[in-house]
Design an enzyme around this catalytic site. Structure first.
Site, mmCIF file in Angstrom:
data_model
loop_
_atom_site.group_PDB
_atom_site.id
_atom_site.type_symbol
_atom_site.label_atom_id
_atom_site.label_comp_id
_atom_site.label_asym_id
_atom_site.label_seq_id
_atom_site.Cartn_x
_atom_site.Cartn_y
_atom_site.Cartn_z
ATOM 1 N NE ARG A 336 -9.981 9.504 9.301
ATOM 2 C CZ ARG A 336 -9.684 8.476 8.539
ATOM 3 N NH1 ARG A 336 -10.603 7.926 7.783
ATOM 4 N NH2 ARG A 336 -8.468 7.993 8.529
ATOM 5 C CG LEU A 447 -6.616 0.030 4.987
ATOM 6 C CD1 LEU A 447 -5.121 0.301 5.185
ATOM 7 C CD2 LEU A 447 -6.904 -0.100 3.504
#
Ligand SMILES: Cc1cc2nc3c(=O)[nH]c(=O)nc-3n(C[C@H](O)[C@H](O)[C@H](O)COP(=O)(O)OP(=O)(O)OC[C@H]3O[C@@H](n4cnc5c(N)ncnc54)[C@H](O)[C@@H]3O)c2cc1C
Ligand code: FES
Lengths: 643, 245
Positions: A336, A447
């Site tokens: 990213r 997560l």
């Protein structure tokens, strides 16, 4: 300035080879006898994946758990919004994945600024997480043969991401919430919704409880416990516009910082590459388009500066697929930070598209040709619909326009291997801690970390502490609780009494502006110094001039935000200080003075291979930075390359 | 754009509420309904008055925290859309828009547009789970589940728990919400061991809360932002009947 204090940080990394550390550690941990567990009270603040999983699992073990959240139900914690998926080293695809590879990818993805031992443990328990979630009834995507399906995600060359349509976070959280509600039903967990933690209460230097505001009645309440677990999420909302929910905040962590918990690497923030570009100044948040879109979408800008032809009129040879050009090995799937910075660089150089020139195309034209519209709809239908809904543009017909936005904070409260902060008995889980992602988090691993911390780490490590700290009958009558309540009450009254002429939202917007411009994707010495002085000025003005509507005695959103913005006005300064002190580029932290000739992040391992953990020294005083040096014994320190 | 908002104002649960009219200017068509309310609140605070209380969090249609009755419709006029995702371009410039809380006996008003949906949590606590302790799960691929079943379970699991179904139902029934969870876990093999007890307990809890009965109006399905199907209610009835036997 502040650096250089003798390190007082002990990460308590267990002995042994990296593969054996967690196993050995668990074997040596002290235990609390089953019949004694109910005599202990544990406070868990937060009901996201980290907090929800912790509260449920501690309840199952038999502890008496008090669980708090801001929303009206634990099911609404911000984890619910995660779209793309969760990583696990299952190697179900037989594509060469392993615990080692997930560990390696995560250390490398974090640009060698995370703690190896923690990352290895994360990779190790990742497989158990998937098993646990499946057993709880999480409807993960399946293949026709009935086995679990996977997709690949940025920064990885294997398919290890499990998903439930574009709603993975929702389904994982609902799984966790079910387990939690079962414990509520059995009386082991007591839920306190619509409560905001505003202080941690210390007795003899140890975390023994919290002070919260009841968001419905306005009452300031106290709760006592034998240990406190903070799982209150990240602080991207310091930028005002981010992909986070509007109630996401830094307050709980910040108040702990001010009571002695060190804040680690505050400047490590993640700006996510695939978000909807900003539209106007009245916008309240930015929308993420899942990174999974980069599996099939190709990112490009026109080769000619300022080319304002509609995308379909720009012929193939006049398009610059800059990620594929610059990073042939990973192409559109670079991590990213790299994708975001590349987009910014193209737009800064005048190649951007859309009304503001701050957007790039994410094009599915080729993928639709290759796979057909139905297959694309199957994979991304809900994301395409969401995009269409918001922008009024149909991505099946025309490329999406995307731009980076603040999304995740790798920094957070410092914790040791057991997830304990520098305050005895105060544990920090999930996005709120700093531990596993170094300077950049890979997709689908937040997560994983939240659930690892909540389901598997804390239930083991907290017992070690509690076994040594028997219940002693402390109640909220203790003076420390009264003092904390008074402090909180005074701050609330102060905010309401100022009655100035600028609203809380205006200040929030302004501090966000400063952060985005100076402490965002590109940082430099001058800009950071400017940010520090601007934030100071804004903070002084805030306490003289803020206008908070309503009263303290009932539900008052304006007052809730007023407290959070007051904290952003302090945290923002610490982020800028941390960024100023870290004279290198690594992961999401890009100092313009430190880049390779090709414009890539340039680390300085000789001087900066450490965690920067900040200690609060009192209002108006400079904080002190402590270093935890990072050793890389298993993954060789190397300049990251995705070419 | 410019609008007149007829807004429900209510100071507290015991205090009777009423509509108050506000006008708002400079609204952009791409603004969401809640951004419009944010702006209105800025003006209200600026005048030194009490801002309108309303709930929201994710602002992207997934957390289920927002929920208003707009022009008499739960989540407003657009199908399959939450209040936070509703854009002002759905309303003609100059329109008068009525804004109220989700109204139902089971959802008492806390303040203005904020209601108490705690009953939903209590329904889930009555059995909306699989009893599996952390650490005791078999390998994820140990039980194959056909894609078709997994997709059906996912359709039901997509419920965001916002309560629009209750607000839209003439009987204020919580059947769609309760049945979505019962269905998800009845479809999946993991849920089978407890399916009888689950159906009985959850339906009983639903009845214990002050929700009405389902009489097949299907308003719930029409209002549901996630288009949860009323087939789930039929499945819940079957599960309940089977469990009664
Ligand atoms: C749009 C979006 C998409 C994402 N997609 C992915 C993805 O695909 N894969 C992935 O791995 N990660 C993803 N992430 C990141 C990931 O969702 C989060 O990092 C993670 O869910 C955080 O979980 P958490 O439990 O730490 O905190 P949260 O879920 O944020 O929970 C915080 C909890 O703390 C409570 N709380 C906060 N402050 C207080 C207070 N002062 N007092 C009381 N309670 C408080 C809140 O009420 C809430 O219950 C995404 C993030 C966003 C924003
Ligand atoms: S605010 Fe989350 S669904 Fe609307």
């Amino acid at each position: 300035m502040t650096a250089g204090a003798e390190s007082i940080l002990n990460a308590k990394i267990p002995e042994g080879s990296i593969q054996d550390k967690w196993k050995n550690h668990k074997a040596g941990i002290k235990l609390v006898a089953p019949a004694n567990k109910r005599k202990y009270t544990v406070i868990v603040v937060g009901t996201g994946l980290a907090g929800g999983a912790a509260a449920a699992s501690l309840g199952e073990l038999g502890y008496n758990v008090l669980n708090f959240c801001i929303q009206d139900s634990p099911r609404r914690a911000h984890s619910v919004a995660a779209q793309g998926g969760i990583n696990a080293a299952k190697n179900y695809q037989n594509d060469g994945d392993s615990v080692w590879r997930l560990f390696y990818d995560t250390v490398k993805g974090g640009d060698f600024r995370s703690r190896e031992a923690n990352v290895y443990r994360l990779a190790e328990v990742s497989a158990n997480i998937i098993d646990q979630c499946v057993a709880a009834g999480v409807p993960f995507a399946r293949e026709y043969g009935g086995t679990l399906a996977n997709r690949s995600f940025g920064g990885a060359q294997v398919s290890r991401t499990f998903y439930a349509r574009g709603q993975t976070g929702q389904q994982l959280l609902l799984g966790c919430y079910s387990a939690l509600m079962r414990q509520v039903d059995e009386g082991r967990v007591k839920l306190y919704t619509r409560r905001e933690m505003l202080d941690v209460v210390l007795v003899d230097g140890r975390a023994r409880g919290i002070t919260v505001r009841n968001l419905v009645t306005g009452e300031i309440e106290s709760y006592a416990a034998d240990a406190v677990c903070l799982a209150t999420g990240g602080y991207s909302t310091v930028f005002f516009l981010s992909t986070n929910a509007v109630n996401s905040n830094a307050t709980a962590a910040w108040r702990c910082y001010k009571k002695g918990a060190f804040f680690a690497n505050p400047c490590y923030t993640q700006i996510h590459p695939t978000c909807l570009p900003q539209m106007g100044e009245t916008q309240s948040k930015l929308t993420l388009m899942s990174e999974s879109l980069r599996n099939d979408g190709r990112v490009w800008v026109p080769k000619k500066k300022g080319d304002d032809r509609p995308p379909h009129q720009i012929p193939e040879k006049e398009r610059d697929y800059y990620l594929e050009r610059k990073y042939p090995a990973f192409g559109n799937l670079v991590p990213r930070d790299i994708a975001s910075r590349a987009a910014k660089a193209m737009c800064d150089d005048g190649f951007g598209v859309g009304p503001t020139g701050y957007a790039v195309y994410l094009d599915f034209g080729d993928a639709i040709k290759r796979l057909g519209k139905d297959m694309i709809r199957d994979r991304y239908g809900n994301l395409f619909a969401m995009y269409h809904e918001i922008t009024d543009d149909d991505p099946y017909q025309t490329p999406m326009k995307i731009y980076p936005a603040p999304h995740y904070t790798m920094g957070g409260l410092w914790v040791d291997y057991n997830l304990m902060s520098t305050i005895q008995g105060l544990y920090v889980l999930g996005e709120a801690n700093f531990s596993d992602h170094g300077a950049n988090r890979l997709g689908a691993s937040a997560l994983m970390q939240g659930l690892a911390d909540g389901y598997f780490v804390i239930p083991a490590t907290i017992g070690d502490f509690l076994a040594e700290h028997r219940p002693d009958g402390l109640t909220t009558d203790h003076d420390a609780f009264r003092a904390s309540r008074n402090e909180v009450d005074d701050a609330v009254k102060k905010l309401l009494s100022i009655k100035g002429n600028k609203t809380v939202r205006q200040y929030w917007w302004e501090v966000g502006r400063i952060m985005w411009n100076q402490v965002g994707m590109g940082r430099n010495e001058k800009g950071l110094q400017q940010a520090i002085s601007d934030i100071k000025g804004l903070r002084e003005d805030y306490w003289k001039n803020v206008k908070v509507g309503g009263s303290a005695e009932d539900l008052n959103k304006s007052l809730e935000f007023a407290g959070r913005v007051a904290d952003f006005l302090e945290l923002g300064e610490l982020m800028a200080r941390d960024a100023l002190g870290r004279e290198e580029s690594c992961g999401g932290h890009f100092r313009e003075e430190h880049q390779t000739p090709e414009g890539e992040a340039l680390r300085h391992d000789d001087t900066f291979c450490h965690v920067a953990a900040w200690e609060f020294k009192g209002a108006g005083k400079d904080p002190v930075m402590h270093k935890e040096s990072l050793e890389f014994e298993n993954v060789h320190l190397a300049q990251r390359s995705y070419k | 754009m410019k609008f007149t908002i007829k807004m429900w104002r209510q100071e507290g649960p015991e205090i009777p509420g009423s509509f108050v009219e506000y006008s708002i200017d400079n609204v952009l068509p791409e603004m969401s309904f809640l951004e419009m309310l944010d702006n209105l609140n800025e003006e209200i605070i600026g005048r030194g008055e009490e801002p309108v209380a309303f709930d929201s969090d994710c602002r992207e249609g997934i957390c289920g925290m927002c929920g208003l009755v707009i022009n008499g419709m739960a989540h407003g006029p657009k199908r399959a859309c939450t209040t936070c995702e509703l854009r002002m371009r759905e309303f003609p410039d100059g329109a008068v828009i009525t804004v109220e809380p989700f109204r139902a006996k089971g959802f008492p008003v806390i303040k203005d547009l904020v209601v108490d949906r705690g009953a939903f949590d209590r329904i889930i606590a009555a059995g909306g789970y699989v009893s599996v302790n952390t650490g005791s799960a078999p390998d994820g691929n140990a039980i194959p589940i056909s894609k078709d079943i997994a997709e059906k379970a996912m359709d039901a699991a997509a419920c965001i728990g916002c309560g629009a179904c209750v607000a839209a139902c003439p009987n204020a029934s919580a059947s769609l919400f309760t049945s979505a969870k019962i269905s998800q876990l009845a479809l999946l093999p993991q849920g089978h061991a407890e399916r009888k007890q689950r159906a009985l307990r959850m339906v009983e809890q639903m009845d214990r809360e002050v929700f009405g009965n389902c009489s097949n109006h299907a308003e719930c399905e029409a209002a549901c932002p996630k288009s949860i199907s009323i087939d789930n209610i039929a499945r819940m009835r079957r599960e309940y009947m089977k469990a009664m036997r």
